[in-house]
Design an enzyme around this catalytic site. Structure first.
Site, PDB file in Angstrom:
ATOM      1  N   LYS A  80     -91.812  14.504 -81.125  1.00  9.08           N
ATOM      2  CA  LYS A  80     -93.003  13.942 -80.467  1.00  9.08           C
ATOM      3  C   LYS A  80     -92.984  12.426 -80.486  1.00  9.08           C
ATOM      4  O   LYS A  80     -93.502  11.794 -79.570  1.00  9.08           O
ATOM      5  CB  LYS A  80     -94.289  14.501 -81.090  1.00  9.08           C
ATOM      6  CG  LYS A  80     -94.444  15.973 -80.782  1.00  9.08           C
ATOM      7  CD  LYS A  80     -95.871  16.452 -80.742  1.00  9.08           C
ATOM      8  CE  LYS A  80     -95.877  17.885 -80.204  1.00  9.08           C
ATOM      9  NZ  LYS A  80     -97.174  18.530 -80.259  1.00  9.08           N
ATOM     10  N   LYS A 128     -87.171  24.522 -75.969  1.00 10.95           N
ATOM     11  CA  LYS A 128     -88.250  25.482 -76.202  1.00 10.95           C
ATOM     12  C   LYS A 128     -89.249  25.459 -75.042  1.00 10.95           C
ATOM     13  O   LYS A 128     -89.562  24.396 -74.519  1.00 10.95           O
ATOM     14  CB  LYS A 128     -88.938  25.053 -77.512  1.00 10.95           C
ATOM     15  CG  LYS A 128     -90.144  25.830 -77.927  1.00 10.95           C
ATOM     16  CD  LYS A 128     -90.751  25.235 -79.196  1.00 10.95           C
ATOM     17  CE  LYS A 128     -91.912  24.325 -78.841  1.00 10.95           C
ATOM     18  NZ  LYS A 128     -93.151  24.554 -79.593  1.00 10.95           N
ATOM     19  N   LYS A 154     -96.080  24.025 -73.873  1.00 10.61           N
ATOM     20  CA  LYS A 154     -97.210  23.804 -72.962  1.00 10.61           C
ATOM     21  C   LYS A 154     -97.319  22.363 -72.512  1.00 10.61           C
ATOM     22  O   LYS A 154     -97.972  22.079 -71.526  1.00 10.61           O
ATOM     23  CB  LYS A 154     -98.519  24.317 -73.562  1.00 10.61           C
ATOM     24  CG  LYS A 154     -98.911  23.766 -74.906  1.00 10.61           C
ATOM     25  CD  LYS A 154    -100.232  24.409 -75.317  1.00 10.61           C
ATOM     26  CE  LYS A 154    -100.271  24.764 -76.773  1.00 10.61           C
ATOM     27  NZ  LYS A 154    -100.176  23.604 -77.684  1.00 10.61           N
TER      28      LYS A 154
HETATM   29  P1  ATP Z   1     -97.031  21.365 -77.531  1.00 13.12           P
HETATM   30  O1  ATP Z   1     -96.111  21.305 -76.363  1.00 13.12           O
HETATM   31  O2  ATP Z   1     -98.437  20.932 -77.235  1.00 13.12           O
HETATM   32  O3  ATP Z   1     -96.486  20.782 -78.780  1.00 13.12           O
HETATM   33  P2  ATP Z   1     -96.243  24.088 -77.806  1.00 13.12           P
HETATM   34  O4  ATP Z   1     -96.278  24.737 -76.479  1.00 13.12           O
HETATM   35  O5  ATP Z   1     -94.939  23.659 -78.328  1.00 13.12           O
HETATM   36  O6  ATP Z   1     -97.250  22.887 -77.846  1.00 13.12           O
HETATM   37  P3  ATP Z   1     -97.699  24.970 -80.074  1.00 13.12           P
HETATM   38  O7  ATP Z   1     -99.130  24.731 -79.833  1.00 13.12           O
HETATM   39  O8  ATP Z   1     -96.953  23.987 -80.914  1.00 13.12           O
HETATM   40  O9  ATP Z   1     -96.928  25.139 -78.738  1.00 13.12           O
HETATM   41  O10 ATP Z   1     -97.496  26.407 -80.657  1.00 13.12           O
HETATM   42  C1  ATP Z   1     -98.450  27.429 -80.754  1.00 13.12           C
HETATM   43  C2  ATP Z   1     -97.859  28.612 -81.458  1.00 13.12           C
HETATM   44  O11 ATP Z   1     -96.953  29.268 -80.583  1.00 13.12           O
HETATM   45  C3  ATP Z   1     -97.049  28.248 -82.687  1.00 13.12           C
HETATM   46  O12 ATP Z   1     -97.162  29.280 -83.624  1.00 13.12           O
HETATM   47  C4  ATP Z   1     -95.647  28.154 -82.159  1.00 13.12           C
HETATM   48  O13 ATP Z   1     -94.700  28.408 -83.155  1.00 13.12           O
HETATM   49  C5  ATP Z   1     -95.646  29.244 -81.107  1.00 13.12           C
HETATM   50  N1  ATP Z   1     -94.773  28.865 -80.004  1.00 13.12           N
HETATM   51  C6  ATP Z   1     -94.926  27.806 -79.166  1.00 13.12           C
HETATM   52  N2  ATP Z   1     -93.950  27.739 -78.275  1.00 13.12           N
HETATM   53  C7  ATP Z   1     -93.142  28.794 -78.533  1.00 13.12           C
HETATM   54  C8  ATP Z   1     -91.958  29.288 -77.947  1.00 13.12           C
HETATM   55  N3  ATP Z   1     -91.414  28.683 -76.923  1.00 13.12           N
HETATM   56  N4  ATP Z   1     -91.414  30.397 -78.452  1.00 13.12           N
HETATM   57  C9  ATP Z   1     -91.997  31.040 -79.486  1.00 13.12           C
HETATM   58  N5  ATP Z   1     -93.105  30.632 -80.100  1.00 13.12           N
HETATM   59  C10 ATP Z   1     -93.681  29.517 -79.640  1.00 13.12           C
END
Ligand code: ATP
Ligand code: LTN
Length: 337
Positions: free
Chosen positions: A117, A199, A202
């Site tokens: 980040k 990954k 969002k």
């Molecule tokens: P951001 O992009 O805002 O950092 P993110 O999409 O990476 O967010 P998080 O809010 O960090 O998602 O994650 C929410 C939950 O979903 C956490 O438990 C995270 O481990 C899980 N998660 C997020 N993205 C994935 C993914 N691509 N595959 C599996 N689990 C995920």
């Protein structure tokens, strides 16, 4: 703890920093909803974590409520799960400060999410982004959970929380219960559809890489049809994450939404190639998300209901959190109010 028949406790949270994706669903929420009879459950919208990256205030407020509606639509019944907004429970900030003082600079510097980040937001590498895992440890430890169901990417933060427990309990005795990360076997790491090396996330700038829970079926189908598969000439659906990461990712998604094993999927598409496989994955995802989208839309229309859920949730969470906080304040030497 006092009671031998005490149900085990599950706790987790997601930042309302963007629209929830198929990754958030398969990696986290789906597993929460499947176990809500068995456990005492706490799930929250981590709005305080979201502001470690600049947010538009109106969008943050809207997404926090949308996320609550989506939690319920994914099957989290507010009668069986305590659903709340992190900033409504002040004990998170209070314990977060204390735990900051028991978290080492070196430990925080090693966090992958901080490195990622800060690379993405080089104009705003703030203190909150750096100390984020201490607040996350507070989120967890206030409720003394047994399990923290998260995707693979959050494992490092839960491990750091475990180090804090060890350090704190080592000084003050048995204050915190040691939490375990709970990571799904399939779906722990859903990758971007346009870049299988990254990954699905969002806050990804490329909307073609992510599938959003509220997305229209035709958009979902289009993204799956265009999903990056592998440049090999084999055109064969076979699970090989090293050499065929795009296909392996689609197989993971298909397996997670249909319950089929990788062997079964290979047989189903034997001799059919990617042209048949990709739309099939898209259709299966559309059918999984359809009832969630419809139910979330319905719930979002009922603002009074949403308000009653988050108010009751905050009240219940505060009650539990306050007990832990009092104990901690006493241990570290604060004068009782
Ligand atoms: P951001 O992009 O805002 O950092 P993110 O999409 O990476 O967010 P998080 O809010 O960090 O998602 O994650 C929410 C939950 O979903 C956490 O438990 C995270 O481990 C899980 N998660 C997020 N993205 C994935 C993914 N691509 N595959 C599996 N689990 C995920
Ligand atoms: N860091 C997590 C969100 C989060 C969380 C938590 C998860 C904040 N506090 C406590 C589990 C337990 C994320 O970015 N997904």
């Amino acid at each position: 703890m006092e009671n031998a028949a005490r149900k085990k406790v599950m706790l987790s949270g997601i930042q309302p920093s963007g629209d929830l994706t198929l990754g958030s669903y398969l990696g986290a929420i789906k597993n929460w909803a499947e176990r809500d009879e068995e456990f005492d459950n706490y799930y929250f919208m981590a709005d305080m974590h979201s502001i470690t990256v600049r947010q538009d205030p109106a969008a943050l407020r809207r997404r926090t409520l949308e996320q609550l509606a989506q939690y319920i639509a994914c099957g989290l019944d507010p009668e069986k799960n305590t659903l709340f907004i992190q900033s409504h429970v002040p004990q998170h900030a209070e314990l977060g400060w204390v735990l900051n003082c028991y978290t080492m600079f070196g430990e925080l510097s090693r966090m992958t999410q901080f490195k990622d980040k800060s690379a993405k937001n080089s104009e705003n590498i703030n203190g909150g982004l750096f100390t984020y895992p201490a607040l996350m440890a507070a989120d967890i430890l206030l409720y003394q959970p047994d399990y923290v169901p998260v995707g693979e990417d959050q494992k490092q933060h839960v491990e750091l929380c475990r180090n804090i427990v060890q350090r704190f309990n080592g000084i003050y005795g048995d204050v915190f219960k040691m939490p375990e990360p709970y990571i799904p076997k399939v779906g722990a790491r859903v990758m971007s559809l346009s870049d299988p090396g990254a990954k699905m996330s969002k806050s990804d700038k490329d909307p073609n890489g992510s599938i959003y829970l509220m997305e229209k079926p035709e958009d979902i189908l289009r993204k799956f049809k265009r999903a990056v598969t592998d440049s090999d000439t084999e055109n064969c659906v076979r699970y090989d994450p090293t050499n065929k990461p795009g296909v392996a990712n689609l197989m993971t998604i298909y397996s997670a939404v249909t319950g089929k094993s990788f062997d079964e999927i290979e047989q189903e598409f034997a001799g059919k190639g990617y042209g048949a496989f990709k739309p099939a994955v898209g259709e299966a995802v559309v059918e999984t998300l359809r009832p969630i989208r419809e139910e979330a839309t319905r719930i979002l229309g009922d603002k009074a209901y949403l308000e009653s859920v988050y108010r009751a949730g905050a009240q219940k969470a505060s009650y539990v959190a306050e007990k832990t906080l009092r104990k901690v304040y006493k241990k570290v030497g604060f004068v009782a109010r």
